[in-house]
Design a protein around this motif. Structure first.
Motif, mmCIF file in Angstrom:
data_model
loop_
_atom_site.group_PDB
_atom_site.id
_atom_site.type_symbol
_atom_site.label_atom_id
_atom_site.label_comp_id
_atom_site.label_asym_id
_atom_site.label_seq_id
_atom_site.Cartn_x
_atom_site.Cartn_y
_atom_site.Cartn_z
ATOM 1 N N ALA A 11 6.901 -16.626 56.883
ATOM 2 C CA ALA A 11 6.505 -18.029 56.745
ATOM 3 C C ALA A 11 5.420 -18.185 55.684
ATOM 4 O O ALA A 11 5.452 -19.135 54.886
ATOM 5 N N ILE A 12 4.482 -17.259 55.652
ATOM 6 C CA ILE A 12 3.431 -17.322 54.627
ATOM 7 C C ILE A 12 4.029 -17.094 53.245
ATOM 8 O O ILE A 12 3.638 -17.745 52.274
ATOM 9 N N PHE A 13 5.009 -16.191 53.131
ATOM 10 C CA PHE A 13 5.680 -15.972 51.847
ATOM 11 C C PHE A 13 6.377 -17.251 51.372
ATOM 12 O O PHE A 13 6.254 -17.641 50.209
ATOM 13 N N VAL A 14 7.091 -17.914 52.270
ATOM 14 C CA VAL A 14 7.780 -19.162 51.907
ATOM 15 C C VAL A 14 6.757 -20.225 51.518
ATOM 16 O O VAL A 14 6.958 -20.966 50.545
ATOM 17 N N LEU A 15 5.659 -20.304 52.245
ATOM 18 C CA LEU A 15 4.597 -21.243 51.892
ATOM 19 C C LEU A 15 4.085 -20.963 50.483
ATOM 20 O O LEU A 15 3.878 -21.888 49.690
ATOM 21 N N ASN A 16 3.902 -19.691 50.145
ATOM 22 C CA ASN A 16 3.441 -19.339 48.803
ATOM 23 C C ASN A 16 4.446 -19.739 47.736
ATOM 24 O O ASN A 16 4.061 -20.228 46.672
ATOM 25 N N VAL A 17 5.732 -19.540 48.007
ATOM 26 C CA VAL A 17 6.763 -19.934 47.040
ATOM 27 C C VAL A 17 6.731 -21.444 46.820
ATOM 28 O O VAL A 17 6.787 -21.924 45.678
ATOM 29 N N VAL A 18 6.617 -22.195 47.912
ATOM 30 C CA VAL A 18 6.571 -23.663 47.797
ATOM 31 C C VAL A 18 5.314 -24.098 47.045
ATOM 32 O O VAL A 18 5.382 -24.961 46.156
ATOM 33 N N LEU A 19 4.174 -23.499 47.365
ATOM 34 C CA LEU A 19 2.930 -23.867 46.687
ATOM 35 C C LEU A 19 2.975 -23.526 45.201
ATOM 36 O O LEU A 19 2.546 -24.328 44.363
ATOM 37 N N LEU A 20 3.493 -22.349 44.864
ATOM 38 C CA LEU A 20 3.570 -21.978 43.452
ATOM 39 C C LEU A 20 4.577 -22.844 42.697
ATOM 40 O O LEU A 20 4.376 -23.145 41.520
ATOM 41 N N SER A 21 5.649 -23.271 43.366
ATOM 42 C CA SER A 21 6.572 -24.221 42.740
ATOM 43 C C SER A 21 5.867 -25.546 42.482
ATOM 44 O O SER A 21 6.046 -26.164 41.430
ATOM 45 N N GLY A 22 5.062 -25.980 43.451
ATOM 46 C CA GLY A 22 4.280 -27.206 43.267
ATOM 47 C C GLY A 22 3.283 -27.081 42.132
ATOM 48 O O GLY A 22 3.084 -28.017 41.361
ATOM 49 N N VAL A 23 2.657 -25.900 42.024
ATOM 50 C CA VAL A 23 1.711 -25.665 40.921
ATOM 51 C C VAL A 23 2.438 -25.763 39.586
ATOM 52 O O VAL A 23 1.953 -26.388 38.640
ATOM 53 N N GLY A 24 3.615 -25.162 39.518
ATOM 54 C CA GLY A 24 4.399 -25.234 38.278
ATOM 55 C C GLY A 24 4.787 -26.666 37.944
ATOM 56 O O GLY A 24 4.721 -27.083 36.782
ATOM 57 N N PHE A 25 5.175 -27.430 38.955
ATOM 58 C CA PHE A 25 5.527 -28.831 38.726
ATOM 59 C C PHE A 25 4.323 -29.630 38.244
ATOM 60 O O PHE A 25 4.423 -30.419 37.299
ATOM 61 N N VAL A 26 3.178 -29.431 38.885
ATOM 62 C CA VAL A 26 1.962 -30.142 38.480
ATOM 63 C C VAL A 26 1.587 -29.773 37.053
ATOM 64 O O VAL A 26 1.209 -30.633 36.252
ATOM 65 N N LEU A 27 1.705 -28.498 36.729
ATOM 66 C CA LEU A 27 1.373 -28.043 35.379
ATOM 67 C C LEU A 27 2.288 -28.687 34.344
ATOM 68 O O LEU A 27 1.831 -29.169 33.304
ATOM 69 N N GLY A 45 -6.374 -20.465 47.726
ATOM 70 C CA GLY A 45 -7.234 -20.692 48.886
ATOM 71 C C GLY A 45 -6.437 -20.898 50.157
ATOM 72 O O GLY A 45 -6.800 -20.381 51.222
ATOM 73 N N ILE A 46 -5.342 -21.634 50.060
ATOM 74 C CA ILE A 46 -4.484 -21.848 51.225
ATOM 75 C C ILE A 46 -3.864 -20.523 51.671
ATOM 76 O O ILE A 46 -3.749 -20.238 52.864
ATOM 77 N N ASN A 47 -3.477 -19.681 50.701
ATOM 78 C CA ASN A 47 -2.913 -18.369 51.023
ATOM 79 C C ASN A 47 -3.924 -17.506 51.773
ATOM 80 O O ASN A 47 -3.611 -16.905 52.808
ATOM 81 N N VAL A 48 -5.149 -17.456 51.287
ATOM 82 C CA VAL A 48 -6.195 -16.670 51.950
ATOM 83 C C VAL A 48 -6.465 -17.219 53.351
ATOM 84 O O VAL A 48 -6.605 -16.458 54.318
ATOM 85 N N PHE A 49 -6.522 -18.537 53.482
ATOM 86 C CA PHE A 49 -6.745 -19.153 54.793
ATOM 87 C C PHE A 49 -5.613 -18.817 55.752
ATOM 88 O O PHE A 49 -5.848 -18.492 56.919
ATOM 89 N N ALA A 50 -4.367 -18.883 55.264
ATOM 90 C CA ALA A 50 -3.221 -18.597 56.135
ATOM 91 C C ALA A 50 -3.262 -17.155 56.625
ATOM 92 O O ALA A 50 -3.026 -16.888 57.807
ATOM 93 N N TRP A 51 -3.576 -16.213 55.725
ATOM 94 C CA TRP A 51 -3.626 -14.816 56.151
ATOM 95 C C TRP A 51 -4.815 -14.541 57.060
ATOM 96 O O TRP A 51 -4.760 -13.655 57.914
ATOM 97 N N SER A 52 -5.885 -15.292 56.916
ATOM 98 C CA SER A 52 -7.031 -15.066 57.800
ATOM 99 C C SER A 52 -6.773 -15.581 59.214
ATOM 100 O O SER A 52 -7.439 -15.154 60.155
ATOM 101 N N ARG A 53 -5.819 -16.466 59.375
ATOM 102 C CA ARG A 53 -5.494 -17.029 60.690
ATOM 103 C C ARG A 53 -4.421 -16.233 61.428
ATOM 104 O O ARG A 53 -4.122 -16.517 62.574
ATOM 105 N N VAL A 54 -3.830 -15.226 60.775
ATOM 106 C CA VAL A 54 -2.740 -14.461 61.378
ATOM 107 C C VAL A 54 -3.269 -13.584 62.511
ATOM 108 O O VAL A 54 -4.302 -12.932 62.380
#
Length: 86
Positions: A11-27, A45-54
């Motif tokens: 789930a964290i991997f999929v979240l990262n893919v979605v976030l990086l796609s969003g970053v690319g779109f914003v860019l 930051g969201i990635n670090v937060f997600a892994w710290s909550r695991v």
């Protein structure tokens, strides 16, 4: 040693893919490198937060050794198959 559940790490991997796609779109949409860098910082930051909550679950050292051997075997099989599939 401890590990995270496979469903959580997937789930964290999929979240990262979605976030990086969003970053690319914003860019691409903004045309500004600084906005892209800021978006990448937020995604990181969201990635670090997600892994710290695991929740980590303890495993014994025999399982760690077995997992390490299996990982090495999988990498070796991938490398050998890549060499012969060209």
């Amino acid at each position: 040693m401890s590990h995270a559940l496979a469903s959580t790490s997937s789930a964290i991997f999929v979240l990262n893919v979605v976030l990086l796609s969003g970053v690319g779109f914003v860019l691409l949409a903004s045309g500004s490198v600084w906005i892209g860098i800021a978006s990448l910082a937020v995604a990181s930051g969201i990635n670090v937060f997600a892994w710290s909550r695991v929740e980590l679950r303890p495993i014994d050292s025999a399982s760690v050794k077995s997992a390490r051997r299996v990982g090495i075997l999988v990498v070796l099989i991938a490398v050998v198959s890549k060499l012969f599939m060209q």
